[in-house]
Design an enzyme around this catalytic site. Structure first.
Site, PDB file in Angstrom:
ATOM      1  N   ASP A 199      16.230 -12.490   0.844  1.00 11.80           N
ATOM      2  CA  ASP A 199      17.326 -13.211   0.180  1.00 11.80           C
ATOM      3  C   ASP A 199      18.518 -12.271   0.031  1.00 11.80           C
ATOM      4  OD1 ASP A 199      19.102 -14.347  -1.553  1.00 11.80           O
ATOM      5  OD2 ASP A 199      17.622 -14.837  -3.112  1.00 11.80           O
ATOM      6  N   PRO A 200      19.619 -12.514   0.785  1.00 11.19           N
ATOM      7  CA  PRO A 200      20.760 -11.586   0.778  1.00 11.19           C
ATOM      8  C   PRO A 200      21.328 -11.357  -0.629  1.00 11.19           C
ATOM      9  CG  PRO A 200      20.981 -13.164   2.560  1.00 11.19           C
ATOM     10  CD  PRO A 200      19.819 -13.619   1.738  1.00 11.19           C
ATOM     11  N   TYR A 210       3.645  -7.358  16.395  1.00  8.09           N
ATOM     12  CA  TYR A 210       4.003  -6.405  15.348  1.00  8.09           C
ATOM     13  C   TYR A 210       4.869  -5.285  15.922  1.00  8.09           C
ATOM     14  CZ  TYR A 210       3.233  -2.841  11.723  1.00  8.09           C
ATOM     15  OH  TYR A 210       3.395  -1.878  10.750  1.00  8.09           O
ATOM     16  N   PHE A 236       0.829  -1.216   0.000  1.00 11.78           N
ATOM     17  CA  PHE A 236       0.000   0.000   0.000  1.00 11.78           C
ATOM     18  C   PHE A 236       0.863   1.266   0.000  1.00 11.78           C
ATOM     19  CE2 PHE A 236      -1.681   2.647   3.713  1.00 11.78           C
ATOM     20  CZ  PHE A 236      -2.250   3.629   2.922  1.00 11.78           C
ATOM     21  N   ILE A 237       1.801   1.333   0.930  1.00 11.55           N
ATOM     22  CA  ILE A 237       2.592   2.559   1.044  1.00 11.55           C
ATOM     23  C   ILE A 237       3.636   2.623  -0.075  1.00 11.55           C
ATOM     24  CG2 ILE A 237       4.226   3.819   2.511  1.00 11.55           C
ATOM     25  CD1 ILE A 237       2.626   2.614   4.944  1.00 11.55           C
ATOM     26  N   LYS A 256       8.661  -4.396  14.914  1.00 13.49           N
ATOM     27  CA  LYS A 256       9.058  -3.075  14.438  1.00 13.49           C
ATOM     28  C   LYS A 256      10.186  -2.510  15.302  1.00 13.49           C
ATOM     29  CE  LYS A 256       6.666  -1.874  10.740  1.00 13.49           C
ATOM     30  NZ  LYS A 256       7.389  -1.753   9.436  1.00 13.49           N
TER      31      LYS A 256
END
Lengths: 343, 568
Positions: free
Chosen positions: A59-60, A132, A20-21, A136
């Site tokens: 995935d590095p 969450y 979304f962002i 964060k």
């Protein structure tokens, strides 16, 4: 506005560009003459006129490839809590080698946990933190660790990001209001509704990419004078035409959060296991019910003073939200244009 | 924060900038409005969070004529939230004419203008949770409300004025958590103020004496005191505080406890409508509030005919009379014992139920079972279970047959009064004795208003309005319900000077520098409107006034807070 005149636009990797962002950000970046967005997502989804790169953020090797030739990055990765932490670690590790000049990291007001009152960026978290919120917090720690090693970053803690494209704070709320399952909540809706209009957050990200004052800082990004939840719900419902607005009792809300929400969660798992493509009704989770009672107000003075950020009025934000919700309902899935921002 | 007065150490002196006595609609509004003012507020409430019989019994008193006035412990609640814990939620603003000195109404006129109160109505409407401050049927809802009687546009009445309904909001239940969170507000429950101690010169209140039913006692010193204990208890406390002021505080001119008003109210007449489309129920505004039209006597008509303020509402026929043949109404009649005293009073009819009446109600129920079942389903869904409650019984009578609810102004009459009885309560405080009177003008307001409406109904051709034979004596009809429940008005009226009022336009008691009164006790006249909305608006106005008057903060308590209280 950039501090320095650049001859070639800076390449900005948006990690989580289909979210979304991220999606809204990529479109806004494309309009900035000094910035050139590169949209990174698990599968490179073409967006008209925008460079896309396939990159599994956990995935590095993929991340190292994606960062090649990148000047600036924005971490908009969503997903489950563990993936969010892993992606941030991978991003910071890859950035140690790539010569990334600046990272804007999206965190959340969830890092404050159960804090109440006027909360500025130095306020410590009040336990308990949601999963969450804890994730964060860990991503913030990883970013700061990278900074100690020489990286340059700004961290943004938005409130409830609403507006066109926001499933969580606009689409879901609109469906619940129309179903009469949300409305005027009385004492259960007296908590502060720290809204962040999507385009205000996008503007904050772009400012942090270009203004040197932002480096090393953390910013709350939300309305300076937020409504309470009842006011947001009632004004949004009126704008949606979801009237007359229901007054919900504490009993109804407890039934929703303690009985219906777990049942819906189980049903959702069941339909996933059975591979049924059923759209489940939205749940009013205990955490949502708790948030609507929480008396926490984000202090946004720092962002206002240091970055000079303004904000979109609630009326404007709600009107834009209603256009988006109605557009979706009308089967118009085409992407909405960036709304012109109120000054 | 909310604490318990029973935990306060004996003989402690608590201090605050503002001491509010009474935690009902007015007191809670004051505390809420002052919570971010920087002033420390101590709110003393006699009751607790639940009803408590010994506390409620402190309201017991004497009534001169029990047919005219309910017992003094009815229609009011001595507990946190006050009578908002039982109110019906009807919200109506006062009208501009209510503030005027009307030559035909002795002692009428407020010392403050309508606008000074009206500017607080929108915020008051929000606090009582009655939605937007819009009392016009044409705009209260998108597209306007449905007409009450299609094609009926009377001259002497305004049919576009409405009443809106609160949830009804219990102020304690709704706002308790806001007060708990407010650091500058301290609510003490179970705190009975038994005396206001005036300083030796009488010019200010030095402290309040507080007692608890379990034997505790302490004092409260404050810069300013506000008494917000309702229209009966306010004069009681002031009259009983009579050591410095021999006749009671604020009673130098013998006005305290006098001009006691309620409303004249009841149900009257039979309105037979031809085929006019009728809607006598509620509309819901977008904000969810229930709204209902009323038939209001215009200001011009009040002037022209020399009447008090008056409204009618379209109503179903009188419930106790089984002649309505409506199952739902009979069901209510038969279930009257399940209805609280406050709301069941009007179901008792004119005498005890005889077997014949009872049987006829059962007959109605049997012949109209679906009407009763539909009503019951709707009631349970939209009233019993709903958080915003359907406000009242709305039943469409089987014929186009209605009665009229009237709710009229009672004019201020010095002989109508509350005074102290010889009997005392467990604290030794004199109980009250109520001598409620009404005036011939009150009766004339209803009678003439009815006659005017009858004429307009006849002229419009929509039907006919008549008095039932036994209603020929309107005075008996007005008297039947007596002092209409719960509206206790005028016992410490506002005036221009101490010759005409107990308090000034700000609610300050004349001659006492730091004592204010809130609530309907200070209304000089009663209007047609139910008082709560105006009580809240005036409390908001008082909060702003107190804030502007306040001086520099002083310590909240003479002892550290931790010593005197360890939580609620």
């Amino acid at each position: 506005m950039p501090d320095t005149v650049q001859f070639a636009p800076a390449r900005v990797l948006v990690v989580g560009a289909t979210g979304f962002i991220g999606h809204r950000l990529v479109q806004a970046l494309a309009r900035e003459p000094s910035l050139l967005p590169v949209a990174a997502s698990r599968r490179a989804v073409p967006i008209a006129g925008i460079e896309a790169v396939a990159c599994d953020a956990t995935d590095p090797a993929a991340m190292t490839r994606a960062l090649a030739g990148i000047d600036l990055a924005v971490n908009c990765v969503a997903g489950n809590d563990a993936a969010m932490v892993t992606a941030t670690r991978v991003l910071c590790d890859a950035a140690r080698r790539s010569g990334l000049r600046r990272l804007v990291h999206l965190s959340s007001m969830a890092v404050y946990g159960d804090a109440t009152g006027l909360v500025d960026e130095r306020t410590p978290a009040t336990p308990p933190l949601s999963g969450y919120g804890a994730a964060k917090q860990e991503t913030e720690r990883l970013v700061r660790e990278w900074e100690q090693d020489g990286g340059r970053a700004a961290i943004l803690r938005p409130g409830c990001v609403y507006g066109p494209g926001s499933e969580q704070w606009t689409g879901r709320i609109a469906r619940l209001l129309r179903a009469g399952r949300l409305g005027d909540l009385g004492p259960d809706g007296d908590g502060v509704c720290n809204l962040t209009f999507i385009d205000d957050l996008v503007a904050a990200i772009i400012t942090c990419l270009t203004r040197d004052e932002a480096v090393g800082e953390t910013f709350n990004i939300a309305m300076a004078d937020p409504p309470d939840w009842n006011a947001y719900l009632v004004r949004f419902a009126r704008a949606l035409g979801a009237t007359p607005i229901n007054r919900l009792s504490g009993r109804q809300l407890r039934l929703e959060s303690k009985l219906a929400a777990p049942a819906l969660k189980l049903a959702a798992i069941g339909t996933r296991v059975a591979r049924l493509s059923v759209r489940m009704p939205d749940a009013i989770t205990p955490s949502l019910a708790g948030l609507m009672r929480q008396d926490i107000r984000l202090d946004v003075n720092k962002a206002a003073h240091l970055l000079g950020l303004g904000e979109t009025s609630l009326d404007w934000g709600i009107a834009a939200s209603v256009r988006w919700v109605d557009g979706k309902r009308g089967g118009n899935t085409a992407d909405t244009l960036m709304e012109t921002r109120a000054s | 924060m909310i604490g318990d007065a029973r935990r306060i150490v004996r003989d402690t002196v608590l201090t605050a900038e503002i001491c509010v006595i009474g935690g009902g609609a007015a007191g809670i509004t004051l505390a809420l409005a002052l919570r971010n003012s920087g002033l420390r507020v101590l709110l003393l409430e006699s009751g607790g969070l639940q009803e408590h019989a010994p506390t409620q019994a402190l309201y017991e008193g004497e009534v001169e004529d029990e047919l005219l006035h309910s017992p003094t412990d009815k229609y009011r609640q001595r507990r946190f939230g006050g009578s908002t814990t039982i109110w019906g939620g009807r919200c109506v603003p006062f009208d501009p004419i209510d503030f005027d000195a009307r030559p035909w109404i002795p002692n009428s006129g407020w010392p403050i203008a309508y606008d000074t109160v009206a500017r607080w109505y929108p915020a008051a409407n929000e606090l009582v949770e009655a939605g937007a401050f819009d009392y016009d049927a044409r705009t209260a809802r998108n597209g306007g409300m449905q007409p009450m009687i299609e094609g009926f546009a009377p001259q002497e009445f305004d049919v576009d004025r409405i009443e809106r309904f609160s949830c009804p909001t219990d102020f304690a239940g709704r706002y308790r958590h806001r007060l708990e969170r407010a650091e500058s507000i301290r609510v003490l429950l179970h705190a009975n103020v038994t005396k206001l101690q005036a300083a030796r010169d009488g010019g200010r209140i030095s402290h309040a004496e507080v007692r608890t039913l379990d034997g505790g006692q302490f004092r409260v010193q404050a810069d300013q005191f506000v008494v917000a204990t309702g229209g009966l208890e306010t004069p009681r406390l002031l009259l009983a505080s009579n050591d410095v002021h021999a006749d009671g505080i604020g009673n130098a001119h013998d006005l305290l406890g006098r001009t006691y008003m309620c409303h004249v109210a009841g149900t009257l007449g039979t309105l037979r409508l031809n085929d006019a489309k009728v809607w006598h129920g509620y509309d819901r505004a977008e904000d969810g509030t229930y709204c209902r039209r009323r038939i209001a006597l215009t200001e011009e008509a009040q002037h022209a005919h020399g009447l008090g303020n008056l409204v009618f509402r379209l109503h179903h026929p009188r419930i106790p009379d089984p002649a309505h043949r409506t199952g739902a109404l009979s069901a209510i009649y038969l279930a009257k014992h399940l209805i609280s005293y406050e709301y069941g009073k009007r179901l008792t009819g004119d005498g005890p139920t005889n077997a014949r009446t009872w049987l006829r109600h059962v007959g109605n129920l049997v012949t109209d079972p679906f009407g009763a079942a539909d009503f019951l389903t709707h009631w349970v869904r939209h009233r019993t279970l709903a958080a915003r409650k359907f406000p009242s019984v709305i039943i469409r009578p089987r014929a186009n047959l209605f009665s009229l609810d009237f709710h009229g102004e009672q004019v201020p009459l010095p002989e109508s009064r509350v005074h102290l009885a010889a009997a005392t309560d467990p604290f030794g405080m004199p109980r009250i004795r109520v001598d409620w009177r009404y005036s011939p003008l009150d009766v004339r307001t209803v009678a003439t208003g009815f006659a005017l409406l009858r004429q307009e109904v006849a002229e419009s051709g929509i039907g006919s309005l008549s008095l039932d034979p036994h209603e020929a004596d309107i005075e008996a009809m007005v008297r039947r319900d007596g002092a209409y429940g719960g509206h206790h008005i005028g016992t410490a009226r506002m005036g221009d000077s101490e010759a005409t009022g107990v308090v000034d336009g700000n609610g300050r008691v004349f001659g006492v520098n730091n004592l204010f009164l809130a609530g309907s006790a200070i209304f000089p006249t009663s209007s047609q409107a139910n008082p709560t909305l105006t009580i809240v608006a005036l409390a908001l106005r008082l909060a702003a006034h107190l804030q502007s008057r306040a001086t520099t903060p002083v310590d909240l308590t003479t002892r550290p807070a931790t010593l005197v209280e360890s939580g609620a």
